[in-house]
Design a protein around this motif. Structure first.
Motif, PDB file in Angstrom:
ATOM      1  N   GLY A 121      17.668  33.315 -81.439  1.00  0.00           N
ATOM      2  CA  GLY A 121      18.697  34.255 -81.859  1.00  0.00           C
ATOM      3  C   GLY A 121      18.075  35.574 -82.266  1.00  0.00           C
ATOM      4  N   ARG A 122      18.751  36.676 -81.919  1.00  0.00           N
ATOM      5  CA  ARG A 122      18.221  38.000 -82.249  1.00  0.00           C
ATOM      6  C   ARG A 122      19.385  38.984 -82.345  1.00  0.00           C
ATOM      7  NH1 ARG A 122      13.237  40.601 -80.648  1.00  0.00           N
ATOM      8  NH2 ARG A 122      12.798  38.799 -79.317  1.00  0.00           N
ATOM      9  N   ASP A 123      19.361  39.827 -83.377  1.00  0.00           N
ATOM     10  CA  ASP A 123      20.346  40.900 -83.464  1.00  0.00           C
ATOM     11  C   ASP A 123      19.817  41.986 -84.392  1.00  0.00           C
ATOM     12  OD1 ASP A 123      20.590  39.762 -85.943  1.00  0.00           O
ATOM     13  OD2 ASP A 123      22.655  39.102 -85.698  1.00  0.00           O
ATOM     14  N   THR A 124      20.534  43.096 -84.458  1.00  0.00           N
ATOM     15  CA  THR A 124      20.159  44.222 -85.311  1.00  0.00           C
ATOM     16  C   THR A 124      21.099  44.271 -86.504  1.00  0.00           C
ATOM     17  OG1 THR A 124      19.347  45.478 -83.408  1.00  0.00           O
ATOM     18  CG2 THR A 124      19.839  46.716 -85.412  1.00  0.00           C
ATOM     19  N   ILE A 125      20.529  44.440 -87.695  1.00  0.00           N
ATOM     20  CA  ILE A 125      21.329  44.458 -88.915  1.00  0.00           C
ATOM     21  C   ILE A 125      20.989  45.701 -89.725  1.00  0.00           C
ATOM     22  CG2 ILE A 125      21.638  41.957 -89.046  1.00  0.00           C
ATOM     23  CD1 ILE A 125      19.297  41.816 -90.938  1.00  0.00           C
ATOM     24  N   ASP A 126      21.927  46.123 -90.570  1.00  0.00           N
ATOM     25  CA  ASP A 126      21.750  47.302 -91.414  1.00  0.00           C
ATOM     26  C   ASP A 126      21.968  46.922 -92.879  1.00  0.00           C
ATOM     27  OD1 ASP A 126      21.392  49.077 -89.178  1.00  0.00           O
ATOM     28  OD2 ASP A 126      23.569  48.956 -88.854  1.00  0.00           O
ATOM     29  N   ASP A 127      21.629  47.865 -93.749  1.00  0.00           N
ATOM     30  CA  ASP A 127      21.871  47.715 -95.186  1.00  0.00           C
ATOM     31  C   ASP A 127      21.270  46.421 -95.731  1.00  0.00           C
ATOM     32  OD1 ASP A 127      23.333  50.101 -95.137  1.00  0.00           O
ATOM     33  OD2 ASP A 127      25.166  49.028 -94.566  1.00  0.00           O
ATOM     34  N   VAL A 128      20.003  46.198 -95.424  1.00  0.00           N
ATOM     35  CA  VAL A 128      19.322  44.984 -95.886  1.00  0.00           C
ATOM     36  C   VAL A 128      18.911  45.150 -97.345  1.00  0.00           C
ATOM     37  CG1 VAL A 128      17.278  43.533 -95.596  1.00  0.00           C
ATOM     38  CG2 VAL A 128      18.511  44.383 -93.586  1.00  0.00           C
ATOM     39  N   ALA A 129      19.202  44.160 -98.158  1.00  0.00           N
ATOM     40  CA  ALA A 129      18.760  44.120 -99.555  1.00  0.00           C
ATOM     41  C   ALA A 129      18.019  42.810 -99.775  1.00  0.00           C
ATOM     42  CB  ALA A 129      19.951  44.226-100.500  1.00  0.00           C
ATOM     43  N   ILE A 130      16.874  42.871-100.441  1.00  0.00           N
ATOM     44  CA  ILE A 130      16.024  41.695-100.612  1.00  0.00           C
ATOM     45  C   ILE A 130      15.672  41.533-102.084  1.00  0.00           C
ATOM     46  CG2 ILE A 130      13.809  40.624-100.029  1.00  0.00           C
ATOM     47  CD1 ILE A 130      13.876  42.207 -97.417  1.00  0.00           C
ATOM     48  N   SER A 164       7.536  43.312 -92.732  1.00  0.00           N
ATOM     49  CA  SER A 164       8.470  42.299 -92.263  1.00  0.00           C
ATOM     50  C   SER A 164       8.623  41.200 -93.308  1.00  0.00           C
ATOM     51  CB  SER A 164       7.990  41.689 -90.949  1.00  0.00           C
ATOM     52  OG  SER A 164       7.923  42.675 -89.939  1.00  0.00           O
ATOM     53  N   CYS A 165       9.753  40.525 -93.249  1.00  0.00           N
ATOM     54  CA  CYS A 165      10.032  39.414 -94.156  1.00  0.00           C
ATOM     55  C   CYS A 165      10.145  38.141 -93.333  1.00  0.00           C
ATOM     56  CB  CYS A 165      11.330  39.652 -94.920  1.00  0.00           C
ATOM     57  SG  CYS A 165      11.306  41.127 -95.966  1.00  0.00           S
ATOM     58  N   VAL A 166       9.488  37.082 -93.794  1.00  0.00           N
ATOM     59  CA  VAL A 166       9.470  35.818 -93.059  1.00  0.00           C
ATOM     60  C   VAL A 166       9.876  34.688 -93.994  1.00  0.00           C
ATOM     61  CG1 VAL A 166       8.096  34.207 -91.692  1.00  0.00           C
ATOM     62  CG2 VAL A 166       7.607  36.661 -91.591  1.00  0.00           C
ATOM     63  N   ARG A 200      11.787  25.876 -88.603  1.00  0.00           N
ATOM     64  CA  ARG A 200      12.446  27.123 -88.215  1.00  0.00           C
ATOM     65  C   ARG A 200      11.890  28.295 -89.016  1.00  0.00           C
ATOM     66  NH1 ARG A 200      17.151  27.340 -85.277  1.00  0.00           N
ATOM     67  NH2 ARG A 200      17.927  25.343 -84.518  1.00  0.00           N
ATOM     68  N   ARG A 201      12.056  29.475 -88.439  1.00  0.00           N
ATOM     69  CA  ARG A 201      11.687  30.722 -89.102  1.00  0.00           C
ATOM     70  C   ARG A 201      12.818  31.730 -88.967  1.00  0.00           C
ATOM     71  NH1 ARG A 201       5.376  32.408 -87.664  1.00  0.00           N
ATOM     72  NH2 ARG A 201       4.394  31.010 -89.180  1.00  0.00           N
ATOM     73  N   LEU A 202      12.971  32.527 -90.019  1.00  0.00           N
ATOM     74  CA  LEU A 202      13.858  33.683 -89.993  1.00  0.00           C
ATOM     75  C   LEU A 202      12.989  34.903 -90.284  1.00  0.00           C
ATOM     76  CD1 LEU A 202      16.714  34.910 -89.868  1.00  0.00           C
ATOM     77  CD2 LEU A 202      16.864  34.542 -92.340  1.00  0.00           C
ATOM     78  N   VAL A 203      12.957  35.847 -89.350  1.00  0.00           N
ATOM     79  CA  VAL A 203      12.085  37.017 -89.463  1.00  0.00           C
ATOM     80  C   VAL A 203      12.943  38.277 -89.462  1.00  0.00           C
ATOM     81  CG1 VAL A 203      10.149  38.285 -88.465  1.00  0.00           C
ATOM     82  CG2 VAL A 203      10.254  35.790 -88.234  1.00  0.00           C
ATOM     83  N   LEU A 204      12.708  39.153 -90.441  1.00  0.00           N
ATOM     84  CA  LEU A 204      13.369  40.457 -90.513  1.00  0.00           C
ATOM     85  C   LEU A 204      12.313  41.530 -90.300  1.00  0.00           C
ATOM     86  CD1 LEU A 204      15.698  39.947 -93.623  1.00  0.00           C
ATOM     87  CD2 LEU A 204      16.290  39.718 -91.201  1.00  0.00           C
TER      88      LEU A 204
END
Length: 230
Positions: free
Chosen positions: A112-121, A70-72, A83-87
């Motif tokens: 907030g919560r949703d599903t995402i695709d094609d993640v690039a980091i 996971s990415c935080v 705040r935090r953003l967690v993938l």
């Protein structure tokens, strides 16, 4: 943690324990007299050590971070709570769950919560930033300031100024929580429940000596019914 850091931490804990034993003996020897300046200085130093040790403990024992993969990203926006953003990747790595969290003063609330695709980091090859840790809770912050009003320079909680409000300072006088804005005409008694709401409006407070604020003891000691002439 390196061996040298472990030794430094152990030394800090030994110093903290020595301070505690010394202050206990002083309190038993003369429980009524005002403490001399060296003793007051030791008490302030110990409060700072306690805060440092607590921060280290939270940093090493924080169990709120997600599992590996996971990415935080955590940050402190101005005038609002941390705040935090967690993938979080799914089991097959084809999609990710994105969660936005806001600090409430006692834990993280999903806003907030949703599903995402094609993640690039993209991230630095070398580690440059600390791991995310939980901010101190409201209960912990209040523990740090309670019982310290008799010190020459007590620790207080400071809320940053916002567009509609001035910088606010919270003190604990005889177990009563008193709040005063920088340019206000009086102090107000507040409850812990009100502090949680206040954190949402002005963000996480910081621990500071009263002398580093624009207010003094006199701003908190008169009766709020008789200090409208400030």
């Amino acid at each position: 943690m390196t061996s040298s850091q472990q030794r430094a931490l152990a030394t800090l804990r030994d110093i903290d324990a020595s301070f505690h034993r010394l202050l206990e003996r002083v309190a038993k020897d003369d429980a009524t007299a005002s403490p001399p300046e060296p003793i007051a200085t030791l008490r302030r130093a110990r409060s700072q050590i306690d805060a440092t040790l607590f921060a280290h403990q939270r940093r090493t024992e924080d169990t709120t971070l997600p599992a590996s993969g996971s990415c935080v990203l955590q940050w402190d926006p101005p005038q609002t709570p941390p705040r935090r953003l967690v993938l979080d990747p799914d089991s097959e790595g084809d999609s990710w769950t994105r969660r936005e969290l806001e600090w409430t003063g006692s834990g993280w609330r999903v806003c907030g919560r949703d599903t995402i695709d094609d993640v690039a980091i993209s991230a630095p090859a070398e580690r440059r930033y600390p791991n995310p840790v939980n901010p101190p809770t409201i209960d912990t912050l209040l523990e740090w300031i309670r019982g310290g009003w008799t010190n020459p320079d007590p620790e207080v909680l400071v809320f940053d100024a916002t567009s509609p409000t001035e910088q606010g300072v919270l003190v604990a006088v005889d177990d009563e929580l008193r709040y005063h804005e920088r340019d206000g005409h009086r102090w107000y008694t507040v409850t812990e429940d009100e502090l949680y709401h206040h954190l949402q409006q002005q963000g996480q407070p910081t621990l500071q000596p009263l002398s580093e604020t624009a207010l003094t003891r006199q701003h908190f000691t008169p009766s709020p019914l008789n200090n409208d002439d400030w």
